[in-house]
Design a protein around this motif. Structure first.
Motif, PDB file in Angstrom:
ATOM      1  N   THR A  52      47.989  -9.616   1.542  1.00 21.64           N
ATOM      2  CA  THR A  52      49.448  -9.692   1.657  1.00 21.64           C
ATOM      3  C   THR A  52      49.826 -10.973   2.381  1.00 21.64           C
ATOM      4  O   THR A  52      48.970 -11.648   2.968  1.00 21.64           O
ATOM      5  CB  THR A  52      50.009  -8.501   2.458  1.00 21.64           C
ATOM      6  OG1 THR A  52      49.524  -8.594   3.802  1.00 21.64           O
ATOM      7  CG2 THR A  52      49.633  -7.174   1.828  1.00 21.64           C
ATOM      8  N   GLN A  53      51.100 -11.286   2.382  1.00 16.14           N
ATOM      9  CA  GLN A  53      51.556 -12.483   3.082  1.00 16.14           C
ATOM     10  C   GLN A  53      51.226 -12.403   4.575  1.00 16.14           C
ATOM     11  O   GLN A  53      50.775 -13.373   5.165  1.00 16.14           O
ATOM     12  CB  GLN A  53      53.057 -12.680   2.872  1.00 16.14           C
ATOM     13  CG  GLN A  53      53.392 -13.108   1.462  1.00 16.14           C
ATOM     14  CD  GLN A  53      54.863 -13.363   1.267  1.00 16.14           C
ATOM     15  OE1 GLN A  53      55.698 -12.547   1.650  1.00 16.14           O
ATOM     16  NE2 GLN A  53      55.191 -14.484   0.643  1.00 16.14           N
ATOM     17  N   ASP A  95      49.725 -22.108   3.057  1.00 17.64           N
ATOM     18  CA  ASP A  95      51.029 -22.007   2.387  1.00 17.64           C
ATOM     19  C   ASP A  95      50.886 -21.519   0.954  1.00 17.64           C
ATOM     20  O   ASP A  95      51.693 -20.715   0.486  1.00 17.64           O
ATOM     21  CB  ASP A  95      51.754 -23.347   2.420  1.00 17.64           C
ATOM     22  CG  ASP A  95      52.503 -23.569   3.712  1.00 17.64           C
ATOM     23  OD1 ASP A  95      52.336 -22.773   4.655  1.00 17.64           O
ATOM     24  OD2 ASP A  95      53.265 -24.552   3.780  1.00 17.64           O
ATOM     25  N   TYR A  98      49.859 -17.751   1.113  1.00 14.00           N
ATOM     26  CA  TYR A  98      51.009 -16.989   1.595  1.00 14.00           C
ATOM     27  C   TYR A  98      52.084 -16.874   0.508  1.00 14.00           C
ATOM     28  O   TYR A  98      52.604 -15.796   0.254  1.00 14.00           O
ATOM     29  CB  TYR A  98      51.582 -17.651   2.849  1.00 14.00           C
ATOM     30  CG  TYR A  98      52.748 -16.892   3.437  1.00 14.00           C
ATOM     31  CD1 TYR A  98      52.536 -15.911   4.393  1.00 14.00           C
ATOM     32  CD2 TYR A  98      54.051 -17.151   3.041  1.00 14.00           C
ATOM     33  CE1 TYR A  98      53.600 -15.203   4.936  1.00 14.00           C
ATOM     34  CE2 TYR A  98      55.119 -16.450   3.567  1.00 14.00           C
ATOM     35  CZ  TYR A  98      54.888 -15.476   4.524  1.00 14.00           C
ATOM     36  OH  TYR A  98      55.940 -14.764   5.041  1.00 14.00           O
ATOM     37  N   GLU A  99      52.389 -18.003  -0.121  1.00  9.02           N
ATOM     38  CA  GLU A  99      53.437 -18.040  -1.150  1.00  9.02           C
ATOM     39  C   GLU A  99      53.154 -17.058  -2.290  1.00  9.02           C
ATOM     40  O   GLU A  99      54.068 -16.480  -2.859  1.00  9.02           O
ATOM     41  CB  GLU A  99      53.564 -19.463  -1.709  1.00  9.02           C
ATOM     42  CG  GLU A  99      54.573 -19.637  -2.815  1.00  9.02           C
ATOM     43  CD  GLU A  99      56.021 -19.616  -2.344  1.00  9.02           C
ATOM     44  OE1 GLU A  99      56.902 -19.472  -3.208  1.00  9.02           O
ATOM     45  OE2 GLU A  99      56.264 -19.749  -1.132  1.00  9.02           O
ATOM     46  N   TYR A 100      51.864 -16.875  -2.606  1.00  6.44           N
ATOM     47  CA  TYR A 100      51.495 -16.029  -3.734  1.00  6.44           C
ATOM     48  C   TYR A 100      50.726 -14.779  -3.306  1.00  6.44           C
ATOM     49  O   TYR A 100      50.010 -14.190  -4.105  1.00  6.44           O
ATOM     50  CB  TYR A 100      50.693 -16.854  -4.750  1.00  6.44           C
ATOM     51  CG  TYR A 100      51.519 -18.001  -5.290  1.00  6.44           C
ATOM     52  CD1 TYR A 100      52.605 -17.768  -6.129  1.00  6.44           C
ATOM     53  CD2 TYR A 100      51.247 -19.308  -4.921  1.00  6.44           C
ATOM     54  CE1 TYR A 100      53.380 -18.806  -6.598  1.00  6.44           C
ATOM     55  CE2 TYR A 100      52.016 -20.361  -5.391  1.00  6.44           C
ATOM     56  CZ  TYR A 100      53.080 -20.099  -6.223  1.00  6.44           C
ATOM     57  OH  TYR A 100      53.861 -21.130  -6.688  1.00  6.44           O
ATOM     58  N   GLY A 101      50.880 -14.374  -2.050  1.00  4.05           N
ATOM     59  CA  GLY A 101      50.245 -13.152  -1.558  1.00  4.05           C
ATOM     60  C   GLY A 101      50.639 -11.949  -2.410  1.00  4.05           C
ATOM     61  O   GLY A 101      51.637 -11.971  -3.132  1.00  4.05           O
ATOM     62  N   ASP A 103      52.115  -9.234  -1.969  1.00  2.00           N
ATOM     63  CA  ASP A 103      53.439  -8.630  -1.805  1.00  2.00           C
ATOM     64  C   ASP A 103      54.586  -9.631  -1.967  1.00  2.00           C
ATOM     65  O   ASP A 103      55.735  -9.307  -1.704  1.00  2.00           O
ATOM     66  CB  ASP A 103      53.538  -7.941  -0.448  1.00  2.00           C
ATOM     67  CG  ASP A 103      53.316  -8.874   0.725  1.00  2.00           C
ATOM     68  OD1 ASP A 103      52.734  -9.970   0.531  1.00  2.00           O
ATOM     69  OD2 ASP A 103      53.685  -8.524   1.851  1.00  2.00           O
ATOM     70  N   SER A 104      54.293 -10.842  -2.432  1.00  2.00           N
ATOM     71  CA  SER A 104      55.313 -11.881  -2.511  1.00  2.00           C
ATOM     72  C   SER A 104      56.195 -11.763  -3.753  1.00  2.00           C
ATOM     73  O   SER A 104      57.323 -12.233  -3.749  1.00  2.00           O
ATOM     74  CB  SER A 104      54.667 -13.263  -2.513  1.00  2.00           C
ATOM     75  OG  SER A 104      53.998 -13.496  -3.735  1.00  2.00           O
ATOM     76  N   ASN A 106      55.583 -13.463  -6.287  1.00  2.43           N
ATOM     77  CA  ASN A 106      55.432 -14.773  -6.923  1.00  2.43           C
ATOM     78  C   ASN A 106      54.088 -14.867  -7.627  1.00  2.43           C
ATOM     79  O   ASN A 106      53.111 -14.262  -7.199  1.00  2.43           O
ATOM     80  CB  ASN A 106      55.519 -15.890  -5.872  1.00  2.43           C
ATOM     81  CG  ASN A 106      56.840 -15.888  -5.153  1.00  2.43           C
ATOM     82  OD1 ASN A 106      57.871 -15.604  -5.737  1.00  2.43           O
ATOM     83  ND2 ASN A 106      56.808 -16.194  -3.869  1.00  2.43           N
TER      84      ASN A 106
END
Length: 111
Positions: A52-53, A95, A98-101, A103-104, A106
């Motif tokens: 997850t993020q 980054d 995180y951006e594509y974790g 739960d994002s 994305n």
């Protein structure tokens, strides 16, 4: 007086967000992932969705201590993680992940 204080605070927040963005770049992180991580963890969509993020943010805290612990038994990964290249890549890699974790919501466009 209150207007100038509000304007000053707004400018400080805006400037702070630019300096953070200037230090890390999702696209550069994606390139680092594809070059150094894809072999073991799969494409960027699969790799980033492993956590997850919040988990990605935690992984890169304290000089990437948690991230390091996940890879401690992989000599090839640790060689990279202990390198000066990783020190340069880490903010961008964080980054990207995180951006594509998971739960994002994305999904990376390529890789």
């Amino acid at each position: 007086m209150q207007k100038s204080l509000s304007a000053l605070l707004g400018a400080a927040l805006l400037l702070g967000s630019f300096s953070t963005a200037a230090n890390a770049d999702v696209k550069r992180g994606q390139k680092a992932y594809l070059k150094k991580c894809k072999r073991c963890h799969g494409n960027g969509t699969k790799g980033a969705a492993m956590k997850t993020q919040k988990e990605w943010a935690d992984a890169f805290a304290d000089d990437a201590a948690l991230f390091r612990s996940w890879h401690k038994d992989d000599k090839k990964a640790m060689k990279y993680i202990d390198s000066s290249r990783f020190k340069k890549d880490a903010p961008n890699l964080k980054d990207f992940l995180y951006e594509y974790g998971s739960d994002s919501g994305n999904v990376p466009s390529c890789g």
